[in-house]
Design a protein around this motif. Structure first.
Motif, PDB file in Angstrom:
ATOM      1  N   THR A  13      22.544 -14.007  15.034  1.00 15.40           N
ATOM      2  CA  THR A  13      22.712 -13.968  13.589  1.00 15.40           C
ATOM      3  C   THR A  13      23.826 -12.996  13.266  1.00 15.40           C
ATOM      4  O   THR A  13      24.231 -12.193  14.114  1.00 15.40           O
ATOM      5  CB  THR A  13      21.400 -13.542  12.883  1.00 15.40           C
ATOM      6  N   ALA A  14      24.351 -13.069  12.049  1.00 18.12           N
ATOM      7  CA  ALA A  14      25.424 -12.160  11.643  1.00 18.12           C
ATOM      8  C   ALA A  14      24.851 -10.774  11.363  1.00 18.12           C
ATOM      9  O   ALA A  14      23.699 -10.622  10.946  1.00 18.12           O
ATOM     10  CB  ALA A  14      26.128 -12.709  10.409  1.00 18.12           C
ATOM     11  N   ASP A  36      29.822  -8.193  11.521  1.00 18.97           N
ATOM     12  CA  ASP A  36      30.622  -9.165  10.776  1.00 18.97           C
ATOM     13  C   ASP A  36      31.026  -8.650   9.404  1.00 18.97           C
ATOM     14  O   ASP A  36      31.875  -9.250   8.736  1.00 18.97           O
ATOM     15  CB  ASP A  36      29.829 -10.469  10.620  1.00 18.97           C
ATOM     16  N   ILE A  84      28.544 -15.316   7.647  1.00 13.67           N
ATOM     17  CA  ILE A  84      27.488 -14.838   6.752  1.00 13.67           C
ATOM     18  C   ILE A  84      27.145 -15.898   5.710  1.00 13.67           C
ATOM     19  O   ILE A  84      25.975 -16.222   5.487  1.00 13.67           O
ATOM     20  CB  ILE A  84      27.936 -13.534   6.058  1.00 13.67           C
ATOM     21  N   VAL A  96      20.223 -13.117   3.460  1.00 12.20           N
ATOM     22  CA  VAL A  96      20.434 -11.902   4.252  1.00 12.20           C
ATOM     23  C   VAL A  96      19.149 -11.077   4.240  1.00 12.20           C
ATOM     24  O   VAL A  96      18.563 -10.843   3.177  1.00 12.20           O
ATOM     25  CB  VAL A  96      21.595 -11.064   3.683  1.00 12.20           C
ATOM     26  N   ALA A 110      21.967 -13.507   8.120  1.00 11.96           N
ATOM     27  CA  ALA A 110      22.517 -12.202   8.486  1.00 11.96           C
ATOM     28  C   ALA A 110      21.441 -11.147   8.298  1.00 11.96           C
ATOM     29  O   ALA A 110      20.463 -11.352   7.580  1.00 11.96           O
ATOM     30  CB  ALA A 110      23.746 -11.865   7.634  1.00 11.96           C
TER      31      ALA A 110
END
Length: 276
Positions: A81-82, A117, A19, A27, A62
């Motif tokens: 992606t996270a 994650d 992340i 994010v 993320a």
């Protein structure tokens, strides 16, 4: 004798590194369909697949979303992606005096099953329901610890006794409470300038602090300046939704935000990416 981390600690460190790329993160927040309702989205982004394809392609670090949407869009974000699964939420369909309570919206086991994650949960510090949300937070955190999952706390001071939720004394109080309640990452309000947000970061006592993106800013340069101030104050990035999915060019906006967070570009340099 050297220290050997536990299995849980190893898992948490690895997932956090997915992340926090180079110790910072952009994010994409995507819980608004429940928190605010579908009217929050432009017509072209009511279908979650459309906007998620754009943000994943733009290279967001993320995505934070609720379990149901994560389940039906896995082919878009999986291995690209996270994923942070938010397991609490609330609707604005409730009576107004009950909107200061976040309810269960999934389980840590859902996040594990989805390959997440991290997990996320909101605590409205100062709410009349603070005690109930704290009970839920500690249940979530305990379960997440078992699986080596980091916990992101949306530390939002809101309540009948709070006149200004963006006041630095209020925000840093919430950030400190989040740190003391065991958060691994903290998302909270921007306090308006670099100097005051630095106080929020200090209060968090070393726990990474991410700025809540908040309502759509009329001018992109103003939002990029907010992000730049957060980074200069020691913050680790931003969790942003409306300033992305309500923008006419979400991919370009993400790239501009990433330029500030990951490349230390000035807002004036980053905003030029929107003109390309």
């Amino acid at each position: 004798m050297s220290y050997s981390p536990t299995y849980n600690e190893v898992g948490k460190r690895i997932r956090l590194s997915r992340i926090l790329r180079n110790d910072r993160a952009v994010v994409f927040a995507f819980d608004h369909g429940v928190e605010h309702g579908p009217s929050d989205f432009p017509p072209e982004h009511v279908n979650p697949r459309v906007i998620l394809e754009k943000v994943v392609d733009a290279g967001v670090d993320a995505i934070m979303m609720l379990p149901g949407i994560a389940r039906i869009t896995w082919d878009i974000w999986g291995n690209k992606t996270a994923l942070i699964v938010k397991v609490t939420s609330k609707t604005n369909l409730r009576p107004k005096d009950e909107r200061l309570l976040q309810s269960p919206f999934g389980y840590v086991e859902d996040a594990v099953a989805l390959g997440a994650d991290a997990v996320a949960a909101t605590v409205y510090w100062g709410s009349q329901y603070e005690d109930l949300m704290l009970q839920r937070w500690f249940t979530i955190r305990e379960s997440a610890e078992t699986y080596g999952l980091p916990c992101l706390q949306l530390a939002y001071p809101r309540g009948p006794a709070i006149a200004n939720r963006y006041d630095v004394e209020i925000v840093r109080y919430g950030a400190r409470a989040a740190a003391e309640s065991g958060a691994d990452l903290i998302k909270t309000y921007y306090t308006g300038n670099l100097e005051t947000f630095r106080e929020v970061v200090r209060a968090a006592s070393g726990i990474p602090v991410l700025m809540s993106g908040g309502p759509r800013r009329e001018k992109e340069i103003d939002f990029l300046r907010d992000v730049w101030n957060v980074i200069q104050a020691g913050g680790k990035g931003v969790v942003v939704g409306r300033n992305i999915f309500q923008h006419k060019n979400p991919k370009a906006m993400i790239k501009a935000v990433k330029a500030v967070v990951h490349e230390d570009k000035t807002p004036e340099e980053a905003v030029k990416l929107l003109e390309q």
